[in-house]
Write an enzyme that holds these catalytic residues in place. Structure first.
Site, PDB file in Angstrom:
ATOM      1  N   ASP A   8     -34.221  30.417  56.430  1.00 51.26           N
ATOM      2  CA  ASP A   8     -34.068  30.868  57.874  1.00 51.26           C
ATOM      3  C   ASP A   8     -35.423  30.162  58.770  1.00 51.26           C
ATOM      4  O   ASP A   8     -36.212  29.662  58.108  1.00 51.26           O
ATOM      5  CB  ASP A   8     -33.378  32.219  58.195  1.00 51.26           C
ATOM      6  CG  ASP A   8     -34.526  33.288  57.771  1.00 51.26           C
ATOM      7  OD1 ASP A   8     -35.748  32.665  57.371  1.00 51.26           O
ATOM      8  OD2 ASP A   8     -34.363  34.330  57.814  1.00 51.26           O
ATOM      9  N   CYS A  66     -35.997  33.428  52.813  1.00 50.29           N
ATOM     10  CA  CYS A  66     -35.974  34.110  54.363  1.00 50.29           C
ATOM     11  C   CYS A  66     -37.238  35.134  54.364  1.00 50.29           C
ATOM     12  O   CYS A  66     -38.175  34.982  53.628  1.00 50.29           O
ATOM     13  CB  CYS A  66     -34.548  34.713  54.635  1.00 50.29           C
ATOM     14  SG  CYS A  66     -34.358  36.117  53.591  1.00 50.29           S
ATOM     15  N   THR A  68     -37.688  38.482  53.783  1.00 50.35           N
ATOM     16  CA  THR A  68     -37.876  39.226  52.714  1.00 50.35           C
ATOM     17  C   THR A  68     -37.199  38.362  51.445  1.00 50.35           C
ATOM     18  O   THR A  68     -37.627  39.043  50.338  1.00 50.35           O
ATOM     19  CB  THR A  68     -37.258  40.417  52.824  1.00 50.35           C
ATOM     20  OG1 THR A  68     -35.785  40.048  53.129  1.00 50.35           O
ATOM     21  CG2 THR A  68     -37.835  41.213  54.022  1.00 50.35           C
ATOM     22  N   HIS A  99     -33.692  34.398  30.675  1.00 54.64           N
ATOM     23  CA  HIS A  99     -32.777  35.485  30.516  1.00 54.64           C
ATOM     24  C   HIS A  99     -31.544  35.485  31.335  1.00 54.64           C
ATOM     25  O   HIS A  99     -30.475  35.783  30.644  1.00 54.64           O
ATOM     26  CB  HIS A  99     -33.500  36.853  30.602  1.00 54.64           C
ATOM     27  CG  HIS A  99     -34.496  37.271  29.405  1.00 54.64           C
ATOM     28  ND1 HIS A  99     -34.980  38.356  29.223  1.00 54.64           N
ATOM     29  CD2 HIS A  99     -35.207  36.314  28.514  1.00 54.64           C
ATOM     30  CE1 HIS A  99     -35.847  38.411  28.147  1.00 54.64           C
ATOM     31  NE2 HIS A  99     -36.054  37.093  27.658  1.00 54.64           N
ATOM     32  N   HIS A 135     -28.762  36.581  25.520  1.00 52.14           N
ATOM     33  CA  HIS A 135     -28.876  36.418  26.709  1.00 52.14           C
ATOM     34  C   HIS A 135     -27.529  35.686  27.233  1.00 52.14           C
ATOM     35  O   HIS A 135     -27.132  35.926  28.392  1.00 52.14           O
ATOM     36  CB  HIS A 135     -30.388  35.952  27.376  1.00 52.14           C
ATOM     37  CG  HIS A 135     -31.341  36.704  26.951  1.00 52.14           C
ATOM     38  ND1 HIS A 135     -31.444  37.873  27.662  1.00 52.14           N
ATOM     39  CD2 HIS A 135     -32.378  36.515  26.193  1.00 52.14           C
ATOM     40  CE1 HIS A 135     -32.696  38.670  27.094  1.00 52.14           C
ATOM     41  NE2 HIS A 135     -33.211  37.785  26.141  1.00 52.14           N
TER      42      HIS A 135
HETATM   43  C1  RB5 Z   1     -35.563  37.582  60.059  1.00 54.44           C
HETATM   44  O1  RB5 Z   1     -35.981  38.409  60.903  1.00 54.44           O
HETATM   45  C2  RB5 Z   1     -35.417  38.587  58.761  1.00 54.44           C
HETATM   46  O2  RB5 Z   1     -34.603  39.577  59.186  1.00 54.44           O
HETATM   47  C3  RB5 Z   1     -34.843  37.544  57.622  1.00 54.44           C
HETATM   48  O3  RB5 Z   1     -35.643  36.588  57.481  1.00 54.44           O
HETATM   49  C4  RB5 Z   1     -34.719  38.351  56.459  1.00 54.44           C
HETATM   50  O4  RB5 Z   1     -35.899  38.903  55.948  1.00 54.44           O
HETATM   51  C5  RB5 Z   1     -33.475  39.205  55.904  1.00 54.44           C
HETATM   52  O5  RB5 Z   1     -33.086  39.335  55.007  1.00 54.44           O
END
Ligand code: RB5
Length: 159
Positions: A8, A66, A68, A99, A135
């Site tokens: 993203d 993304c 996180t 694994h 595994h």
């Molecule tokens: C974007 O602000 C953020 O929510 C996205 O990149 C991600 O971390 C969502 O899981």
């Protein structure tokens, strides 16, 4: 080795950096978006595109990024046949391949720094699945569970 990579907006800069990093190693990366890091973009279509590239056999592995790593790993894991692993260190990346036979590496651009992210990518791509042993039994077990619960025809995912 062929890689599909997608992110993203939050993962855009890290995506470009990883593409450069892999390019220098002679590894081809197909960019599945997002097109820039300016316009807010949902991780869902880009995660889906990476996952579909893996499932179709167009690439060997996917890298999905993304902020996180959570949203895009959850998204890719909705696609039948995907085993996406969100990794924050090299050990997790090695284990994800050895694994769990992970076929998508998910990263959080706001969680890991660029140097660590590149090391995680290298660790992931360097390892093979320990096929044929305990595994394998567990991954097969996961696949059976998936087959019982994912009712969509996998062919329909590419439409
Ligand atoms: C974007 O602000 C953020 O929510 C996205 O990149 C991600 O971390 C969502 O899981």
């Amino acid at each position: 080795m062929r890689i599909a990579i997608g992110s993203d907006h939050a993962g855009y800069q890290l995506k470009r950096l990883i593409m450069d990093h892999l390019y220098k190693q002679g590894i081809a990366c197909e960019d599945y978006g997002a097109p820039n890091g300016i316009d807010a973009a949902s991780y869902v279509p880009f995660g889906q595109a990476v996952a579909n590239a893996v499932i179709s056999g167009a690439v060997d592995y996917g890298i999905a990024i993304c902020g996180t790593g959570l949203g895009i790993s959850m998204t890719t894991n909705k696609i039948k046949g995907i085993r996406a692993a969100l990794c924050v260190n090299e050990y997790m990346a090695r284990m994800a391949r050895q694994h769990n036979n992970a076929n998508v590496l998910a990263l959080g651009a706001r969680v890991v720094g660029p140097a660590l992210a590149c090391s995680i990518v290298d660790a992931f791509l360097a390892e093979d699945f320990e096929a044929g042993g305990r595994h394998q039994v567990r991954v097969d077990e996961m696949t059976r569970l998936e087959n019982q619960n994912f009712k969509i025809d996998p062919e329909a995912q590419h439409d």
